[in-house]
Design an enzyme around this catalytic site. Structure first.
Site, short mmCIF file in Angstrom:
data_model
loop_
_atom_site.label_atom_id
_atom_site.label_comp_id
_atom_site.label_asym_id
_atom_site.label_seq_id
_atom_site.Cartn_x
_atom_site.Cartn_y
_atom_site.Cartn_z
CG HIS A 12 -0.06 0.00 2.51
ND1 HIS A 12 0.47 -1.18 3.02
CD2 HIS A 12 0.37 0.99 3.34
CE1 HIS A 12 1.17 -0.89 4.11
NE2 HIS A 12 1.13 0.41 4.32
CG HIS A 43 7.12 5.04 0.78
ND1 HIS A 43 6.78 6.14 1.53
CD2 HIS A 43 7.16 3.99 1.65
CE1 HIS A 43 6.62 5.79 2.79
NE2 HIS A 43 6.84 4.49 2.90
#
Lengths: 169, 169
Positions: free
Chosen positions: A34, A115
């Protein structure tokens, strides 16, 4: 309960991230790959409903956007987290800002570096070894992100999705 | 990709189910505790979008309902699955029926016995032992269910939520 806000990318990108995570990320079994929009914070059940309707409003204000990832990067020496670097687009940065206001308990603790974590809790020598190999890898992936999720953490530390929010709907 | 349709109950009930699952259910780490509305079936990405909008329509037709669970039961001798028995309400049965039509690949393979699995893949003697203890436990739990989820399975067999559907909205 502990809640968080995150984006799950496509199955394809999740499978790619997991091919690294299974070796290098101890949180591999606790949550799928995620992009964190807001790290874990505490809510009671009533607040969960309020936060949920606030996120509904926010999701209407942002349009689906392109996720672009081209390289594997690291937060070392700040910490030994290795990740797929996601290019910060206007929508992604705006969305992050919108869910980190005082309504949700205040601004983010760190500057936003979008990220997808693929390795963490590595010792310095593990990090040097693993990142040394991975940073040479050519990643070239683009996809459309049209949703994000509100999650809560169970007692066993595994995260469950409470609700999905579709962007621009 | 492999998708499924399920209801995640409240954190409280998930934590209760997990207190058993961690010992008796090998799928413990793959998906949070749930009521299956439709078992795994295959879809490509285009079909995923279609199924998603069909589920959106279905969710509007059903109102939130009360989940009631009072006992631990077992499918033995059909299989050695131990579960929290969920009382079939009109809405729950209707919802199950609605997502098991030809649009979603045909009717369900088995009669619908709403349940939350807490143990499976037990040998006959393990089953007898575990179920012998658990069936005496007094469970008394009631809550409102106001949503269900469309999930897909990653290559590592862990399930990710694709979308949440709110009942009656």
């Amino acid at each position: 309960m502990k809640v968080g806000i995150a984006i799950f990318p496509s199955k394809k990108l999740q499978d790619l991230a997991n091919s690294y995570r299974k070796r290098y990320d101890p949180q591999y079994a606790l949550i799928p790959p995620h992009i964190t929009l807001k790290s874990a914070f505490e809510l009671n059940e009533e607040e969960l409903t309020e936060v949920s309707s606030e996120l509904e409003k926010i999701s209407e204000k942002f349009q689906p956007f392109t996720l672009n990832t081209k390289k594997i990067s690291s937060f070392h020496p700040v910490n030994n987290v290795i990740f797929l670097k996601v290019e910060p687009t206007e929508e992604l940065v705006g969305l992050h800002q919108a869910v980190n206001t005082s309504f949700f308990g205040g601004p983010a603790e760190y500057a936003f570096v979008p990220h997808i974590t693929i390795g963490q809790q590595l010792s310095n020598s593990e990090h040097a070894d693993v990142f040394g190999q991975l940073q040479l890898q050519k990643i070239e992936h683009q996809e459309t992100i049209d949703r994000f999720h509100l999650l809560y953490q169970l007692d066993n530390e595994i995260w469950t999705v409470y609700e999905t929010f579709l962007l621009g709907k």
